[in-house]
Design a protein around this motif. Structure first.
Motif, short mmCIF file in Angstrom:
data_model
loop_
_atom_site.label_atom_id
_atom_site.label_comp_id
_atom_site.label_asym_id
_atom_site.label_seq_id
_atom_site.Cartn_x
_atom_site.Cartn_y
_atom_site.Cartn_z
N ARG A 99 -5.57 2.30 -1.81
CA ARG A 99 -5.37 1.94 -0.40
C ARG A 99 -4.94 0.49 -0.29
O ARG A 99 -5.48 -0.38 -0.98
CB ARG A 99 -6.64 2.18 0.40
CG ARG A 99 -7.02 3.64 0.47
CD ARG A 99 -8.34 3.86 1.22
NE ARG A 99 -8.65 5.27 1.23
CZ ARG A 99 -8.22 6.13 2.15
NH1 ARG A 99 -7.49 5.71 3.15
NH2 ARG A 99 -8.54 7.41 2.08
N TRP A 147 5.71 -2.99 4.79
CA TRP A 147 5.32 -2.12 5.90
C TRP A 147 5.27 -2.93 7.19
O TRP A 147 5.85 -2.56 8.21
CB TRP A 147 3.97 -1.48 5.60
CG TRP A 147 3.33 -0.70 6.70
CD1 TRP A 147 3.94 -0.10 7.77
CD2 TRP A 147 1.94 -0.41 6.84
NE1 TRP A 147 3.01 0.53 8.56
CE2 TRP A 147 1.77 0.36 8.00
CE3 TRP A 147 0.82 -0.73 6.08
CZ2 TRP A 147 0.53 0.81 8.44
CZ3 TRP A 147 -0.42 -0.27 6.51
CH2 TRP A 147 -0.56 0.49 7.68
N GLU A 148 4.57 -4.07 7.15
CA GLU A 148 4.40 -4.91 8.33
C GLU A 148 5.74 -5.39 8.89
O GLU A 148 5.98 -5.37 10.09
CB GLU A 148 3.54 -6.12 7.97
CG GLU A 148 3.26 -7.08 9.09
CD GLU A 148 2.36 -8.21 8.62
OE1 GLU A 148 1.21 -8.28 9.11
OE2 GLU A 148 2.80 -9.01 7.76
N LYS A 156 -4.00 -2.42 2.78
CA LYS A 156 -4.01 -2.74 4.21
C LYS A 156 -2.66 -3.32 4.64
O LYS A 156 -1.96 -3.94 3.85
CB LYS A 156 -5.12 -3.73 4.52
CG LYS A 156 -6.51 -3.15 4.28
CD LYS A 156 -7.55 -3.85 5.11
CE LYS A 156 -8.93 -3.28 4.88
NZ LYS A 156 -9.10 -1.91 5.23
N LYS A 157 -2.32 -3.11 5.90
CA LYS A 157 -1.08 -3.62 6.47
C LYS A 157 -1.04 -5.14 6.30
O LYS A 157 -2.02 -5.83 6.58
CB LYS A 157 -0.98 -3.26 7.95
CG LYS A 157 0.37 -3.48 8.54
CD LYS A 157 0.45 -2.89 9.93
CE LYS A 157 1.88 -2.75 10.38
NZ LYS A 157 1.98 -2.08 11.68
N GLY A 188 -3.32 5.71 9.38
CA GLY A 188 -4.05 4.76 10.20
C GLY A 188 -3.55 3.35 9.95
O GLY A 188 -2.36 3.07 10.05
N GLU A 189 -4.46 2.48 9.55
CA GLU A 189 -4.12 1.08 9.30
C GLU A 189 -3.99 0.76 7.82
O GLU A 189 -4.08 -0.40 7.42
CB GLU A 189 -5.18 0.16 9.95
CG GLU A 189 -5.15 0.19 11.46
CD GLU A 189 -3.80 -0.23 12.04
OE1 GLU A 189 -3.26 -1.27 11.62
OE2 GLU A 189 -3.27 0.51 12.90
N GLU A 190 -3.78 1.80 7.00
CA GLU A 190 -3.65 1.60 5.56
C GLU A 190 -2.49 2.40 5.01
O GLU A 190 -2.09 3.42 5.57
CB GLU A 190 -4.92 2.06 4.84
CG GLU A 190 -6.15 1.27 5.16
CD GLU A 190 -7.37 1.82 4.43
OE1 GLU A 190 -8.06 1.01 3.79
OE2 GLU A 190 -7.61 3.05 4.50
N GLY A 197 2.18 -3.89 1.60
CA GLY A 197 1.68 -4.12 2.95
C GLY A 197 2.60 -5.00 3.77
O GLY A 197 2.76 -4.80 4.98
N VAL A 255 1.60 5.91 5.22
CA VAL A 255 0.80 5.28 6.28
C VAL A 255 -0.22 6.29 6.78
O VAL A 255 0.12 7.41 7.18
CB VAL A 255 1.70 4.81 7.44
CG1 VAL A 255 0.85 4.32 8.61
CG2 VAL A 255 2.66 3.73 6.97
#
Length: 156
Positions: free
Chosen positions: A76, A88-89, A78-79, A60-62, A85, A58
């Motif tokens: 990369r 992670w979320e 994204k959440k 930041g937001e990626e 992703g 992780v």
């Protein structure tokens, strides 16, 4: 310790039972995260011959690609996007028997058919990365993989 693995000729569970103590010993006393992630990815790939095994961290937001074994990968994520992703979320293990049936699957390789992703959790329960394992075969992962890979992730 010599950096050679003793790999069982038995079934999946037996291979995990033999591998996990070796990984624990391999990373014990080593405080460099990247070195440990690299050795874990290599040990899993060598033992199980997975199509792709590696980590995303992780930032930041990626999720950003970290040590892995296998063909080139998405850099990369994204959440909330793709299996990684979403794991992670949700901060939960995702076992995907058929990646083509997973809504929003990100195809880093068209050869990947099934996948398991485990969130890496800090003491506070926050996700700091994921372990991603892909197979060229459908239905490659189950509760045995989830249980042993979760134990492995707890070493980090």
């Amino acid at each position: 310790m010599a950096e050679d693995l003793c790999i069982s000729n038995g079934g999946k569970e037996e291979k995990y039972r033999m591998l996990l103590p070796q990984i624990k010993c391999l990373i014990e006393g080593e405080d460099d995260l990247i070195a440990n992630l690299a050795n874990i990815a290599a040990a899993l790939k060598e033992t199980f011959h997975f199509f792709w095994v590696g980590f995303y961290l992780v930032k930041g937001e990626e999720l950003v690609l970290a040590p892995f074994q296998g063909p080139v990968a998405c850099t990369r994520i994204k959440k909330g996007r793709g299996v990684c992703g979403k794991a992670w979320e949700r901060a939960e293990i995702l076992v995907v028997p058929d990646v083509d049936a997973f809504p929003g699957h990100i195809a880093c390789s068209s050869l990947s058919r099934s996948e398991i992703v485990l969130p890496l959790l800090c003491a506070k329960g926050e996700v700091w990365g994921v372990l991603d394992v892909d197979s060229e075969n459908l239905n490659s992962f189950d509760e045995v993989d989830a249980r042993f890979l979760q134990e492995l992730c707890s070493y980090l």
